[in-house]
Structure formats: structure tokens, C-alpha cells
Design an enzyme around this catalytic site. Structure first.
Site, PDB file in Angstrom:
ATOM      1  N   GLU A  62       3.176  -0.414  -1.973  1.00 49.89           N
ATOM      2  CA  GLU A  62       4.622  -0.422  -2.499  1.00 49.89           C
ATOM      3  C   GLU A  62       4.475   0.110  -3.924  1.00 49.89           C
ATOM      4  O   GLU A  62       3.641  -0.307  -4.671  1.00 49.89           O
ATOM      5  CB  GLU A  62       5.320  -1.724  -2.433  1.00 49.89           C
ATOM      6  CG  GLU A  62       6.952  -1.547  -2.737  1.00 49.89           C
ATOM      7  CD  GLU A  62       7.588  -2.888  -2.821  1.00 49.89           C
ATOM      8  OE1 GLU A  62       8.164  -3.481  -3.704  1.00 49.89           O
ATOM      9  OE2 GLU A  62       7.488  -3.551  -1.516  1.00 49.89           O
ATOM     10  N   ASP A 113       6.543 -12.197   0.005  1.00 51.28           N
ATOM     11  CA  ASP A 113       5.655 -11.420  -0.532  1.00 51.28           C
ATOM     12  C   ASP A 113       4.855 -10.688   0.522  1.00 51.28           C
ATOM     13  O   ASP A 113       4.369  -9.645   0.711  1.00 51.28           O
ATOM     14  CB  ASP A 113       5.029 -11.872  -1.816  1.00 51.28           C
ATOM     15  CG  ASP A 113       5.748 -12.147  -2.971  1.00 51.28           C
ATOM     16  OD1 ASP A 113       6.211 -11.396  -3.851  1.00 51.28           O
ATOM     17  OD2 ASP A 113       6.080 -13.587  -2.787  1.00 51.28           O
ATOM     18  N   ASP A 153       2.034  -5.387  -1.240  1.00 50.92           N
ATOM     19  CA  ASP A 153       2.675  -5.475  -2.059  1.00 50.92           C
ATOM     20  C   ASP A 153       2.330  -5.830  -3.494  1.00 50.92           C
ATOM     21  O   ASP A 153       1.871  -7.062  -3.614  1.00 50.92           O
ATOM     22  CB  ASP A 153       3.996  -6.442  -1.596  1.00 50.92           C
ATOM     23  CG  ASP A 153       5.033  -6.704  -2.669  1.00 50.92           C
ATOM     24  OD1 ASP A 153       5.569  -5.718  -3.482  1.00 50.92           O
ATOM     25  OD2 ASP A 153       5.518  -7.613  -2.514  1.00 50.92           O
TER      26      ASP A 153
END
Length: 184
Positions: free
Chosen positions: A71, A144, A11
Site C-alpha cells: 500500500e 491492519d 500495509d
């Protein structure tokens, strides 16, 4: 004998980069690691990009992933923050491509949908589902790292399916699929 593969999920972010690693044995996934790279204390954007690249290379050299799931940046209203996020993602992708690891991008909604069944799920819902599916004892304070882990899990769920997102197996594949972006 069951096939084994390692998936690194990322991410990307310029304040926190989350990542998670899973091992797939046959049709089962096992949790390996999740963590985050804290970048808040660095004010220089280029230093942040260098650290993202170095940490991604370090993760690759430690866990030897067979594939990377990342992502994709979502389209927000703030162009500056989108640009910074895109650069962070690009640097992480470049690290993977430099080691010739196939990369697949997933939109945030697709990741949430794969993990929770709801494309509008909250970070907390995603984390709780990962905790349940992977048997995690505790969840991190910042989510996260669970977002990075969710990208890896999404990739596992989409493995073997056609049209999982944009995948690149190396620079040659990237250039072929993005010929309009190449300056000659």
C-alpha cells in the site's frame, strides 16, 4: 497444469505493519496467512525500521513470494507522519528488492475499489469482503493485517492488466524508472 504463485501484501506502518499472504493456483486465490507486526512499544523510529525490514525478510524467506503488493502512503496533512510512513514503506520495499522480488504499489483507494467495489470503503467493509471471498472464519481485532491481505488480493485482481501501479523488478528497474532521484 495450473500455474502457482504466492503474493505477499503489505500495509506499512510505524505502529502496526499489516501483512497477508495468498496463493494463486490458476485463476483461483487461496488464503495462506495474515498477521501484523506490533511496533507501538518501541519509541526509537530507527529500531522500528529495522524490525520492519527484518520481519519482511522473514516473511519472504518463509513464504517465498513471487510478487509483493504494497500500500502506497496516502497524502495527509501531517508531514512528519507521512515521512515516517514513507520510510516504513521504503524499508519494506528494500527488503523485497534485496531478494529481487517484483513490487507493485497501490493507492489505498485502488485497493478498496478492487476488493469492495467502493474506493471509499471502511476498513471493516474491506475486512468483511475478504472474509467472504477467502472464506476466513474470523477476523483479527486490528484490521491492519486485513489491509495487508487486501493489497495482495488487489494485486491478484489486477494481474495481467496493464497500468496496475508502479512496479519494480529490482534495483536496476527502480533506478531506470527514477533516474531523477539518483545522485551521481
Amino acid at each position: 497444469m495450473a500455474t502457482e504463485k504466492i503474493i505477499l501484501g503489505i500495509d506499512p506502518g510505524t505502529t502496526i505493519m499489516g501483512f497477508g499472504v495468498i496463493k494463486v493456483v490458476g485463476k483461483k486465490m487461496e488464503f495462506v496467512q495474515m498477521n501484523e507486526l506490533m511496533l507501538k512499544k518501541y519509541s526509537d523510529h530507527y529500531v522500528k525500521l529495522k524490525l520492519i525490514f527484518e520481519r519482511t525478510i522473514e516473511l519472504i524467506d518463509t513464504y517465498h513470494p513471487d510478487e509483493i503488493a504494497i500500500e502506497a502512503p496516502f497524502f495527509g496533512k501531517n508531514v512528519q507522519s507521512m515521512l515516517k510512513l514513507g520510510r516504513a514503506q521504503g524499508v519494506a520495499m528494500a527488503a523485497g528488492l534485496s531478494r529481487e522480488i517484483p513490487i507493485t504499489e497501490y493507492l489505498p483507494k485502488k485497493i478498496k475499489m478492487a476488493v469492495t467495489g467502493n474506493g471509499n470503503a471502511s476498513k471493516e467493509q474491506v475486512a468483511k469482503m475478504l472474509q467472504s471471498v477467502l472464506g476466513l472464519e474470523t477476523l483479527p481485532k486490528n484490521l491492519d493485517s486485513t489491509d495487508g491481505l487486501a493489497a495482495a488480493v488487489c494485486h491478484f485482481y489486477n494481474s495481467g492488466r496493464v497500468d496496475v501501479g508502479k512496479g519494480y523488478s529490482g534495483w536496476d528497474a527502480f533506478v531506470k524508472q527514477n533516474s531523477s532521484r539518483v545522485k551521481k
